[in-house]
Design a protein around this motif. Sequence first.
Motif, PDB file in Angstrom:
ATOM      1  N   LEU A 123     -11.309 -11.090  11.948  1.00 16.03           N
ATOM      2  CA  LEU A 123     -11.101 -10.289  10.742  1.00 16.03           C
ATOM      3  C   LEU A 123     -12.445  -9.837  10.185  1.00 16.03           C
ATOM      4  N   GLN A 124     -12.418  -8.781   9.387  1.00 17.94           N
ATOM      5  CA  GLN A 124     -13.652  -8.233   8.823  1.00 17.94           C
ATOM      6  C   GLN A 124     -13.676  -8.416   7.318  1.00 17.94           C
ATOM      7  N   GLU A 125     -14.879  -8.464   6.794  1.00 15.48           N
ATOM      8  CA  GLU A 125     -15.058  -8.560   5.354  1.00 15.48           C
ATOM      9  C   GLU A 125     -14.776  -7.199   4.729  1.00 15.48           C
ATOM     10  N   GLY A 126     -13.938  -7.195   3.705  1.00 16.08           N
ATOM     11  CA  GLY A 126     -13.647  -5.973   2.957  1.00 16.08           C
ATOM     12  C   GLY A 126     -14.502  -5.938   1.707  1.00 16.08           C
ATOM     13  N   SER A 127     -13.919  -5.471   0.623  1.00 19.58           N
ATOM     14  CA  SER A 127     -14.671  -5.388  -0.630  1.00 19.58           C
ATOM     15  C   SER A 127     -14.698  -6.756  -1.313  1.00 19.58           C
ATOM     16  N   ILE A 128     -15.713  -6.937  -2.136  1.00 24.01           N
ATOM     17  CA  ILE A 128     -15.890  -8.179  -2.890  1.00 24.01           C
ATOM     18  C   ILE A 128     -15.801  -7.829  -4.372  1.00 24.01           C
ATOM     19  N   THR A 129     -14.947  -8.547  -5.091  1.00 26.06           N
ATOM     20  CA  THR A 129     -14.889  -8.402  -6.544  1.00 26.06           C
ATOM     21  C   THR A 129     -15.045  -9.793  -7.154  1.00 26.06           C
ATOM     22  N   GLU A 141      -8.957 -15.391  -4.376  1.00 28.00           N
ATOM     23  CA  GLU A 141      -7.816 -14.655  -3.851  1.00 28.00           C
ATOM     24  C   GLU A 141      -8.261 -13.825  -2.655  1.00 28.00           C
ATOM     25  N   MET A 142      -7.268 -13.472  -1.798  1.00 28.66           N
ATOM     26  CA  MET A 142      -7.529 -12.617  -0.626  1.00 28.66           C
ATOM     27  C   MET A 142      -6.503 -11.485  -0.631  1.00 28.66           C
ATOM     28  N   TYR A 143      -6.945 -10.280  -0.239  1.00 25.16           N
ATOM     29  CA  TYR A 143      -6.076  -9.103  -0.187  1.00 25.16           C
ATOM     30  C   TYR A 143      -6.333  -8.326   1.091  1.00 25.16           C
ATOM     31  N   SER A 144      -5.286  -7.636   1.542  1.00 19.30           N
ATOM     32  CA  SER A 144      -5.419  -6.686   2.652  1.00 19.30           C
ATOM     33  C   SER A 144      -4.568  -5.476   2.309  1.00 19.30           C
ATOM     34  N   ASN A 145      -5.193  -4.313   2.252  1.00 16.92           N
ATOM     35  CA  ASN A 145      -4.500  -3.070   1.873  1.00 16.92           C
ATOM     36  C   ASN A 145      -3.757  -3.225   0.550  1.00 16.92           C
ATOM     37  N   GLY A 146      -4.358  -3.909  -0.409  1.00 11.73           N
ATOM     38  CA  GLY A 146      -3.774  -4.073  -1.734  1.00 11.73           C
ATOM     39  C   GLY A 146      -2.728  -5.168  -1.838  1.00 11.73           C
ATOM     40  N   ILE A 161     -10.445  -7.818   5.006  1.00 12.15           N
ATOM     41  CA  ILE A 161      -9.899  -8.729   4.004  1.00 12.15           C
ATOM     42  C   ILE A 161     -10.787  -8.638   2.766  1.00 12.15           C
ATOM     43  N   ASP A 162     -10.180  -8.190   1.659  1.00 15.70           N
ATOM     44  CA  ASP A 162     -10.896  -8.115   0.384  1.00 15.70           C
ATOM     45  C   ASP A 162     -10.854  -9.487  -0.263  1.00 15.70           C
ATOM     46  N   LEU A 163     -11.994  -9.905  -0.814  1.00 14.42           N
ATOM     47  CA  LEU A 163     -12.084 -11.228  -1.423  1.00 14.42           C
ATOM     48  C   LEU A 163     -12.368 -11.108  -2.911  1.00 14.42           C
TER      49      LEU A 163
END
Length: 188
Positions: A123-129, A141-146, A161-163
């Motif tokens: 898996l790849q790192e998405g955006s970080i908030t 929390e973890m998200y993929s495509n919202g 995967i957004d973290l």
Amino acid sequence: MFSIVFCQSCGIFLYAFFHWITYATNHGEEIAVPNLAKLSAEQAGERLEALNLDYIILDTIDYNPDFPKLTVVDQEPKPGRKVKAGRKVYLKINAEKFTMVVVPDLVEKTYRQALPTLNAVGLQEGSITYKPYLGKDMVLEMYSNGKKLKAGDKVLKSSKIDLVLGDGNVVFDDSELDTLKVDTTDVK
């Protein structure tokens, strides 16, 4: 006299042997292996058969987005290598799509721990908030495509995967513990 005749016989035999072996092994008659990358198995087979080369499809490898679906990704011998007629060329074909992988449990792990775990499963790192939380860079929390994910969910390999991480700005205030009222009526 016998040794001279024997040496001449050996010389003639060796000369004849080397000429025969050159002919039998088609010495000097080599074919350059063509580059088959991004060709379908059928196209690669036609191209190899035209050169009098055989082929074997070894495997379908994980989907590589740099190559069209179901096309040659790798070959052995490599393009440009010289081989004899009839030689087998081994092909690896690109899969049709990414495989599904299980989302690892990253909640309450640090970002430093989470990133290699994500990469290890493909898996790849998405955006970080960030959001307020006591632990700095702690995965909350973890998200993929919202869509919110939990450990054990399945997503396509190579998904981003957004973290959501803790910002570390929440401070524990122990003065609130002193202000709690204690009921002392039951104490004797």
